[in-house]
Design a protein around this motif. Structure first.
Motif, PDB file in Angstrom:
ATOM      1  N   PHE A 282       0.811  -1.220   0.000  1.00 33.48           N
ATOM      2  CA  PHE A 282       0.000   0.000   0.000  1.00 33.48           C
ATOM      3  C   PHE A 282       0.847   1.274   0.000  1.00 33.48           C
ATOM      4  N   ALA A 283       1.865   1.320   0.857  1.00 30.68           N
ATOM      5  CA  ALA A 283       2.635   2.567   1.012  1.00 30.68           C
ATOM      6  C   ALA A 283       3.245   2.995  -0.323  1.00 30.68           C
ATOM      7  N   ALA A 284       3.840   2.027  -1.042  1.00 21.28           N
ATOM      8  CA  ALA A 284       4.482   2.359  -2.321  1.00 21.28           C
ATOM      9  C   ALA A 284       3.426   2.798  -3.344  1.00 21.28           C
ATOM     10  N   ALA A 285       2.281   2.072  -3.360  1.00 16.11           N
ATOM     11  CA  ALA A 285       1.226   2.414  -4.331  1.00 16.11           C
ATOM     12  C   ALA A 285       0.632   3.793  -4.017  1.00 16.11           C
ATOM     13  N   PHE A 286       0.483   4.084  -2.721  1.00 16.20           N
ATOM     14  CA  PHE A 286      -0.088   5.378  -2.318  1.00 16.20           C
ATOM     15  C   PHE A 286       0.855   6.521  -2.717  1.00 16.20           C
ATOM     16  N   LYS A 287       2.156   6.264  -2.557  1.00 13.07           N
ATOM     17  CA  LYS A 287       3.155   7.285  -2.956  1.00 13.07           C
ATOM     18  C   LYS A 287       3.058   7.519  -4.472  1.00 13.07           C
ATOM     19  N   LYS A 288       2.914   6.398  -5.226  1.00 11.67           N
ATOM     20  CA  LYS A 288       2.780   6.511  -6.693  1.00 11.67           C
ATOM     21  C   LYS A 288       1.530   7.307  -7.062  1.00 11.67           C
ATOM     22  N   LEU A 289       0.437   7.039  -6.344  1.00  8.29           N
ATOM     23  CA  LEU A 289      -0.819   7.739  -6.615  1.00  8.29           C
ATOM     24  C   LEU A 289      -0.659   9.245  -6.363  1.00  8.29           C
ATOM     25  N   GLN A 290       0.031   9.585  -5.263  1.00  5.60           N
ATOM     26  CA  GLN A 290       0.238  11.009  -4.971  1.00  5.60           C
ATOM     27  C   GLN A 290       1.091  11.666  -6.062  1.00  5.60           C
ATOM     28  N   ASP A 291       2.131  10.936  -6.503  1.00  6.91           N
ATOM     29  CA  ASP A 291       2.979  11.477  -7.584  1.00  6.91           C
ATOM     30  C   ASP A 291       2.154  11.654  -8.854  1.00  6.91           C
ATOM     31  N   PHE A 292       1.297  10.653  -9.129  1.00  4.22           N
ATOM     32  CA  PHE A 292       0.447  10.714 -10.326  1.00  4.22           C
ATOM     33  C   PHE A 292      -0.474  11.936 -10.246  1.00  4.22           C
ATOM     34  N   ASN A 293      -1.076  12.152  -9.056  1.00  2.00           N
ATOM     35  CA  ASN A 293      -1.976  13.303  -8.877  1.00  2.00           C
ATOM     36  C   ASN A 293      -1.218  14.619  -9.014  1.00  2.00           C
ATOM     37  N   ASN A 294       0.047  14.599  -8.573  1.00  2.00           N
ATOM     38  CA  ASN A 294       0.829  15.838  -8.638  1.00  2.00           C
ATOM     39  C   ASN A 294       1.250  16.187 -10.055  1.00  2.00           C
ATOM     40  N   THR A 295       1.212  15.198 -10.979  1.00  2.00           N
ATOM     41  CA  THR A 295       1.565  15.532 -12.369  1.00  2.00           C
ATOM     42  C   THR A 295       0.423  16.287 -13.022  1.00  2.00           C
ATOM     43  N   LYS A 296      -0.778  16.168 -12.451  1.00  2.00           N
ATOM     44  CA  LYS A 296      -1.924  16.853 -13.037  1.00  2.00           C
ATOM     45  C   LYS A 296      -1.976  18.280 -12.520  1.00  2.00           C
ATOM     46  N   GLU A 297      -2.560  19.132 -13.321  1.00  2.00           N
ATOM     47  CA  GLU A 297      -2.769  20.509 -12.901  1.00  2.00           C
ATOM     48  C   GLU A 297      -3.775  20.503 -11.744  1.00  2.00           C
ATOM     49  N   PRO A 298      -3.369  20.976 -10.545  1.00  2.00           N
ATOM     50  CA  PRO A 298      -4.290  20.880  -9.389  1.00  2.00           C
ATOM     51  C   PRO A 298      -5.649  21.517  -9.665  1.00  2.00           C
ATOM     52  N   LEU A 299      -5.645  22.670 -10.341  1.00  2.00           N
ATOM     53  CA  LEU A 299      -6.919  23.357 -10.596  1.00  2.00           C
ATOM     54  C   LEU A 299      -7.877  22.488 -11.411  1.00  2.00           C
ATOM     55  N   ALA A 300      -7.305  21.577 -12.216  1.00  2.00           N
ATOM     56  CA  ALA A 300      -8.158  20.755 -13.083  1.00  2.00           C
ATOM     57  C   ALA A 300      -8.780  19.597 -12.322  1.00  2.00           C
ATOM     58  N   THR A 301      -8.290  19.331 -11.103  1.00  2.68           N
ATOM     59  CA  THR A 301      -8.806  18.168 -10.365  1.00  2.68           C
ATOM     60  C   THR A 301      -9.580  18.553  -9.110  1.00  2.68           C
ATOM     61  N   PHE A 302      -9.485  19.817  -8.675  1.00  5.21           N
ATOM     62  CA  PHE A 302     -10.216  20.216  -7.463  1.00  5.21           C
ATOM     63  C   PHE A 302     -11.699  19.964  -7.641  1.00  5.21           C
ATOM     64  N   GLN A 303     -12.325  19.655  -6.504  1.00 11.28           N
ATOM     65  CA  GLN A 303     -13.774  19.524  -6.532  1.00 11.28           C
ATOM     66  C   GLN A 303     -14.370  20.923  -6.682  1.00 11.28           C
ATOM     67  N   ILE A 304     -15.458  21.027  -7.440  1.00 11.58           N
ATOM     68  CA  ILE A 304     -16.083  22.336  -7.626  1.00 11.58           C
ATOM     69  C   ILE A 304     -17.180  22.473  -6.579  1.00 11.58           C
ATOM     70  N   THR A 305     -16.999  23.416  -5.654  1.00 10.89           N
ATOM     71  CA  THR A 305     -17.957  23.497  -4.542  1.00 10.89           C
ATOM     72  C   THR A 305     -18.842  24.727  -4.625  1.00 10.89           C
ATOM     73  N   ASN A 306     -18.351  25.812  -5.243  1.00 12.83           N
ATOM     74  CA  ASN A 306     -19.104  27.070  -5.188  1.00 12.83           C
ATOM     75  C   ASN A 306     -19.712  27.485  -6.518  1.00 12.83           C
ATOM     76  N   ALA A 307     -19.727  26.591  -7.488  1.00 12.27           N
ATOM     77  CA  ALA A 307     -20.299  26.935  -8.795  1.00 12.27           C
ATOM     78  C   ALA A 307     -20.842  25.657  -9.423  1.00 12.27           C
ATOM     79  N   THR A 308     -21.697  25.824 -10.417  1.00 14.11           N
ATOM     80  CA  THR A 308     -22.200  24.647 -11.141  1.00 14.11           C
ATOM     81  C   THR A 308     -21.174  24.293 -12.210  1.00 14.11           C
ATOM     82  N   PRO A 309     -20.623  23.073 -12.173  1.00  9.54           N
ATOM     83  CA  PRO A 309     -19.644  22.727 -13.216  1.00  9.54           C
ATOM     84  C   PRO A 309     -20.309  22.708 -14.590  1.00  9.54           C
ATOM     85  N   SER A 310     -19.532  23.052 -15.592  1.00  8.48           N
ATOM     86  CA  SER A 310     -20.080  23.077 -16.941  1.00  8.48           C
ATOM     87  C   SER A 310     -20.153  21.651 -17.481  1.00  8.48           C
ATOM     88  N   SER A 311     -21.261  21.334 -18.143  1.00  5.38           N
ATOM     89  CA  SER A 311     -21.395  20.002 -18.763  1.00  5.38           C
ATOM     90  C   SER A 311     -21.214  20.149 -20.269  1.00  5.38           C
TER      91      SER A 311
END
Length: 1292
Positions: A282-311
């Motif tokens: 688990f520890a190694a896979a979780f580290k890989k997952l965090q690295d994978f998430n960090n390669t993405k633009e954070p703004l593109a993955t944040f949950q949208i809480t204060n607006a209606t997301p565009s469909s």
């Protein structure tokens, strides 16, 4: 470049709440907080937090103004402390309350230490901890959502960037090579690349079948039972206990929820720690997952809480990896995990929340930030809840409160929101136009509520209001006003102020006068007389239709805000809906407008008010001048031209009488006059207001009353004339002259019209005014918008009462009749007979619709709604792809991505991959940076409606029911904008204009921070402020900061407004422009290319504003020393320019000037001389021989016709004289794209005529090239570029 860091700080900090970034990111959290409260009030220091487990302690930066719960949030999101969610903080052994500020904690200073103490769990804490851990470790599957559509809130930015970074070839390699300007738009450019799947950390984690704990074990602290399957395939039953999580002895068949004995005993306070202990990988896979998430633009993955997301309206096919449906037992359990077994945690008293938030204090900046932040979140939550409820009501999932009434009169309550249909179920609007009037009234009401919310008048309250259009039904969702359903005593009115039961009884409770007076003053509504059925006169502050209700909570509510502006009497008299017209508004006549709710736009009233004020100031100055001998200069400044500047000022500016607040940063002549003449003219003496009940059938009795009403009616008539005589021609003229950014689609056109105070019903008149080549784009857009709006109404008629399972068949048939008639002139509706038999009462009229009958219906709708007789051949000239997009956006359709065939030409060749038509499409497809492989293409083609249909119908059809994958609601809501954030932005702009650069930048950062604080990061208003600030930073030469902000603007705009929204497209163009300015020319070209690809889908090729874009790209190509390609782009730009503005226009001359230089760089000296001569001749004819531009062109022409040495010398001269160059021919600059409807000056401060320019560095290159020192660049030119023109070009 300290400023760059400044500009990034607030954004990163606010974003921090969602990312798993490194510990030092938390440092910035304090910075935001400091900015939030005005800088010097908060001190920032480092706080040490002691932890119960590794890493034993952490340091975080905090501000004294920060709340403790924000510090908690920072701790939860740091990588080292992710596992904590149920804890409190202690200082010197004392528990710290989560809801106080750091400054309120006794004795807490910069060198203090706090302890993190783990708390016992409650059931709610345990559930939320489980949900959070599932999300953190990537075990939460896809969610099917009633409200948000397929791929809602997606961003293409990462795909576009990835496509560009793949071009790491030679120096001159770039994505623009061989670009086809005429190729049609490709739908695949609206979808992201297929991404690799994130690494798996566990096989599954779900609620155990043994859950919930039986009573006797609940008593002993058991909260939940979970089931974990690790990556190794081991299965564990886990008990969630008040003390934490432990592995129990249960199996799938035996219940024993007590801890396992040693050596298999495992327990931990956090579920994350427990999983880590149980699964070796688990520890190694979780580290890989965090690295994978960090390669993405954070703004593109944040949950949208204060607006209606565009469909998006185009979504991948069902087989695409982007939309695969996975098995996940917990998907069904999530609502339990989030809101508990009783599901009561999510029920909220919306009305009480709205009104108590409005009553919060707003004295200090901190108060206002807190209040506006809460307001923004509350509106977002309510809008989402109301839209979800509306969908369920529309689908028939909610039982009505009055089931015996007719369908349209039924009302519903769901999730504490009151729902009704936007139709005239009980005959309230019978005299106004029935259902049509009721529909419009609900839309106007939302607009009115939004304005009142924005005005924020003390003591006046509005219910939460949302209008949802879904499958032809319009639903209104309102928060329940206490007392609205109360049965009143006999003789008591249901309403306390305004009309009761139609207009027969008028109530005028005196206690409402003070608040209504404030409201009317702000909305420029005149206090006026109205008469009840007895003929008794009442003086009301607002329209008789605007009602005041005293709620049982003692608050004064304002309802029915659909008539806050007067009726457009000019329109009503012209088209037979005025009272006393021969054809009354019962829709009897074929050409009569469908209803009488034709009111003026609030923006128009605002503009007219400014116009009247200007007249008044002028007359006062004139009087002053006559009384005094000296002349007052500013009088001259107040000409009608100033009006054009003001025309775009929006209604939300709320100018109070006596002060004028401009939306645009240009301070107008009126402001100057008022400033200069403060001691002479008291603006508060100026009064102007309109009677909203003029022409609405009021019957005065005395002569004085009649005279006053006639006066009021004359004022309203003049306002209507002002719209027709001044505003409309001015709007058309601005677009003809190219003075403002040109609309690209229906949405940007409607927004621009509304901003100018023009109702959409005037589209027919605009189409008539749009004459000539220059306004062809406006004419095409207006006709397309009228057709799509007419289609929306026709489709709504067939869909309104249709059972849900038949809607896809209905929509696809109507689309075939609209767009597929060339392919199949006799389309048949594909309806499943088995389904029809289930709904014997269903109205299946849509099956009878043919392309001819639909055209007839649309022409009739356009004639009635826009009073425009459309050319009979309109269906042949329409752009099918663009019309499909407009219709889909208006109806909320999500269609499968495939190559829709609209004509028979598209399918002549059976081997499509080799057909030239398709060849260009595929070429364009890869050119769009989407590089869809042919295999993928074939896949989508095989599933195309043509191949499916051909098996059971003789002829193929463009659309089949299977192409309509989903339908999303179209939402209109009433949330106000943050006045605090806008004030800071305006103050920053003004400071920069006054050359107070440092103060200006501080205020801009303050505004950015406030926007992010109040709206959250992912919100359309934040996207707009990123865009505005990126422009300002670009103008301040802060290139890196401009790029960073433009990138954020792109992503947030994509996710909230749409991947192909006009604002998103402009953000991409700016990102390309600023990227080029900071040296990233290759990636800049990638962004521009993506924007051009979007343009082809949104508008088609050759949009007037694309002249600037193509020109900018040409300049960028010169920087890459790809002179030949650059010359082709200049030629493309010139071609569109000549098409739009004419061959003899100054714009064409400017482009010819640049093209001549580009030809010289491409060794075509003969062509260069010819083009420069053409440029010179136009300047000479248009501007005369003494104009700087003419002389400049003449000078270049002489030099170009002489030898290369002279050119070199001249180029040196130009370098020396760059400061003195005329504004019209700027050498060597790319230019920002003005927003739709924004003047070019507002975008850059440049001359609107000159949207072109050659980059200054290309002059150096011209010089080097001609001196023969540019051999290296020539050698690197790509092969296969030698066209005959270039081969023959020799510089003598």
């Amino acid at each position: 470049m300290a400023d760059v860091n400044d500009v990034e700080t607030p954004a990163v900090s606010a974003a921090g709440s969602q990312t798993l970034a490194s510990a030092d990111h938390a440092t910035t959290n304090g910075v935001t907080q400091e900015a939030e409260v005005g800088g010097d009030q908060g001190t920032i220091f480092q706080l040490t937090v002691h932890l119960p487990h590794d890493p034993e302690q952490i340091q975080i930066m905090v501000s004294s103004q920060e709340a403790i719960h924000d510090v908690r949030q920072s701790i939860i999101e740091l990588p080292g402390t992710l596992q904590y969610s149920c804890f409190h903080l202690e200082h010197t052994g004392e528990r710290i309350n989560d809801f106080i500020q750091i400054s309120e904690v006794k004795g807490l200073t910069s060198d203090s230490e706090v302890m993190l103490v783990e708390d016992p769990y409650t059931e709610k804490e345990a559930r939320l901890h489980t949900v959070r851990v599932r999300e953190l470790i990537g075990a939460a599957g896809d969610r099917t959502d009633t409200l948000h559509g397929i791929l809602s809130g997606i961003s293409l930015h990462d795909s576009v960037t990835a496509a560009e970074s793949g071009l790491n070839g030679p120096l001159t390699a770039h994505s623009m090579s061989g670009y086809d300007f005429e190729a049609p738009g490709v739908l695949s450019s609206l979808l992201p690349e297929t991404q690799e799947q994130p690494p798996k950390t566990v096989k599954s984690i779900s609620v155990s079948p043994w859950n919930p704990p039986p009573y006797h074990l609940k008593q002993r602290g058991h909260l939940l039972y979970l089931l974990l399957t690790t990556s190794e395939g081991e299965q564990y039953q886990i008990t969630s206990h008040v003390s934490g999580f432990f592995v129990n002895k249960s199996t799938n068949s035996k219940f024993d929820p007590f801890p396992r004995g040693a050596p298999k005993a495992q327990s931990a306070h956090s579920l994350l720690t427990l999983i880590s202990n149980l699964s070796p990988s688990f520890a190694a896979a979780f580290k890989k997952l965090q690295d994978f998430n960090n390669t993405k633009e954070p703004l593109a993955t944040f949950q949208i809480t204060n607006a209606t997301p565009s469909s998006p309206w185009i979504v991948p096919s069902l087989t695409s990896p982007l939309t695969t449906h996975q098995a996940d037992i917990t998907r069904t359990q999530e609502s339990f995990l989030i809101s508990g077994i009783e599901n009561t945690e999510t029920l909220r008293d919306w009305n009480e929340e709205f009104q108590s938030t409005r009553e919060l204090p707003k004295e200090t900046v901190q108060d206002r930030v807190f209040r506006e932040r809460l307001t923004s979140k509350l509106f977002a939550d309510y809008n989402e809840a109301a839209a979800r409820g509306a969908i369920l009501v529309a689908r028939g999932e909610v039982a009505p409160l009055n089931p015996t009434e007719g369908k349209d009169a039924q009302i519903f309550v769901y999730n504490n929101v009151f729902f009704s249909f936007g139709a005239d179920g009980v005959g309230t609007f019978a005299s106004e136009g029935g259902d049509e009037a009721a529909r419009v009234a609900t839309g106007k009401d939302v607009l009115g509520v939004r304005m009142v919310n924005q005005l924020d008048i003390e003591g006046l309250f509005t219910p939460g209001t949302v209008v949802v259009d879904y499958l032809g039904k319009r639903l209104v969702g309102q928060s329940i006003v206490p007392g609205i359903f109360k049965q009143r005593e006999p003789g008591e009115n249901q309403i306390d102020y305004g009309a009761v039961d139609g207009k027969e009884v008028v109530a005028a409770d005196k206690s409402f006068v003070p608040v209504f007076e404030k409201l009317s003053k702000a909305l420029k509504v005149k206090k006026h007389a109205v008469w009840d059925k007895e003929g008794k006169c009442h003086f009301l502050e607002g329209s008789v239709e605007t009602k005041g209700l005293l709620g049982t909570d003692g608050r004064k509510y304002v309802l029915d805000l659909y008539r806050i502006t007067p009726l457009d009497i000019s329109w009503m008299e012209e088209y037979g809906t005025a009272i006393g017209s021969t054809e009354q508004a019962n829709g009897s006549a074929e050409t009569t407008y469908p209803h009488r709710m034709t009111v003026l736009r609030p923006e128009l009233v605002d503009t007219y008010w400014k116009f009247k004020m200007r007249e008044w100031v002028n007359s006062e100055l004139e009087k002053r001048r006559q009384n005094q001998t000296e002349t007052s200069g500013p009088t001259k400044k107040l000409g009608s031209k100033d009006l054009a500047e003001d025309g775009s000022s929006t209604v939300k500016d709320k100018p109070e009488v006596g002060e004028l607040k401009e939306a645009d940063s240009n301070s107008t002549a009126l402001d100057k006059a008022a400033d200069i003449d403060k001691d002479k003219i008291d603006v508060s003496n100026f009064g102007f207001a309109l009677n909203p009940d003029a022409f609405s059938g009021q019957e005065p009795h005395t002569d004085a009353e009649k005279e006053q009403l006639a006066k009021d009616e004359q004022e309203v008539r003049l306002a209507c004339e002002f719209l027709r005589v001044t505003i409309l021609p001015e709007f058309v003229n601005d677009l003809r002259e190219g003075d403002v950014g040109f609309p690209m689609d229906g949405q940007s056109l409607s927004r621009l019209l509304h901003k100018r105070g023009i109702n959409v019903r005037y589209l027919g008149k605009i189409t008539t005014l749009a004459e000539g080549k220059r306004l062809e784009s406006l004419r095409i857009l207006s006709i397309q918008e009228m057709v799509s709006r007419a289609f929306k109404h026709v489709a709504g008629k067939y869909l309104r009462y249709l059972p849900i399972p038949l809607t896809a068949a209905c929509i696809s048939h109507l689309l075939n009749c609209l767009l597929g008639a060339d392919l199949n002139p006799k389309p048949k509706a594909e309806v499943d007979e088995a389904l029809i038999s289930l709904y014997p009462d269903a109205d299946l009229d849509f099956q009878k619709v043919s392309p001819e009958s639909l055209r007839g219906e649309l022409e009739n709708q356009i004639l009635r709604r826009f009073q425009y007789t459309i050319d009979k051949a309109w269906s042949l000239n329409i752009k099918p792809l663009q019309l499909l997009r407009e219709v889909s956006l208006k109806l909320g359709l999500q269609l499968e991505m495939k190559e829709y065939r609209f004509t028979t030409q598209q399918i002549k060749s059976p081997v499509e991959s080799t057909s030239p038509v398709n060849g260009t499409a595929v070429k364009d497809n890869s050119a769009n940076g989407q590089s869809t492989s042919n295999k993928k293409k074939k896949k989508t083609r095989d599933g195309s409606p043509a191949s499916i249909a051909s098996s059971n119908v003789c002829s193929p059809q463009t659309f089949s029911p299977d192409d309509i994958l989903n339908i999303v609601p179209v939402i209109k809501e009433a949330s106000p904008r943050s006045s605090l954030a806008e004030e800071a932005l305006e103050a920053g702009r003004i400071s920069i204009m006054q050359n107070q650069k440092k103060l200006g930048q501080e205020l801009l950062l303050e505004s950015l921070s406030l926007h992010e604080q109040i709206y959250g990061i992912i919100h359309p208003e934040v996207a707009r402020v990123y865009n505005t600030l990126s422009m300002l930073y670009y103008q301040l030469e802060e290139k890196d900061a401009a790029v960073e902000l433009a990138r954020k603007a792109v992503i947030v705009s994509e996710r909230t407004l749409g991947v192909d929204n006009a604002e998103t497209l402009l953000s991409y163009l700016n990102l390309g422009l600023f990227g080029h300015a900071s040296g990233e020319t290759k990636s800049a070209l990638g962004y521009i290319k993506h924007a051009l690809g979007l343009w082809k889908v949104i508008y088609g090729p050759n949009h007037p504003d694309s002249i600037t874009t193509i020109n900018n790209a040409a300049v960028m190509l010169q920087h890459l020393k790809d002179y030949h390609e650059s010359r082709l782009w200049f030629e493309a730009s010139l071609k569109i320019c000549e098409n739009v503005y004419g061959k003899q226009s100054i714009n064409a001359a400017t482009l010819l000037f640049q093209l001549a230089q580009a030809l010289a760089l491409d060794q075509d000296s003969k062509g260069a001389v010819n083009r420069m001569r053409e440029s010179y001749n136009i300047f000479l004819n248009e501007l005369g021989p003494n104009d700087k531009n003419t002389k400049e062109a003449e000078s270049w022409l002489e030099q170009l016709t002489q030898n290369a040495v002279s050119i070199a010398k001249h180029a040196k001269d130009v370098q020396a004289r760059r400061i003195r160059l005329s504004p019209r021919v700027t050498l060597g600059q790319t230019h920002p794209q003005p927003q739709v409807g924004q003047t070019a000056q507002a975008a850059t401060g440049r001359d609107p005529q000159n949207s072109m320019g050659l980059d200054s560095r290309s002059i150096d290159e011209l010089l080097k090239f001609i001196e023969g020192t540019d051999q290296t660049a020539k050698a690197k030119k790509r092969p296969g570029r030698s066209n005959p023109k270039r081969r023959g070009a020799v510089v003598s």
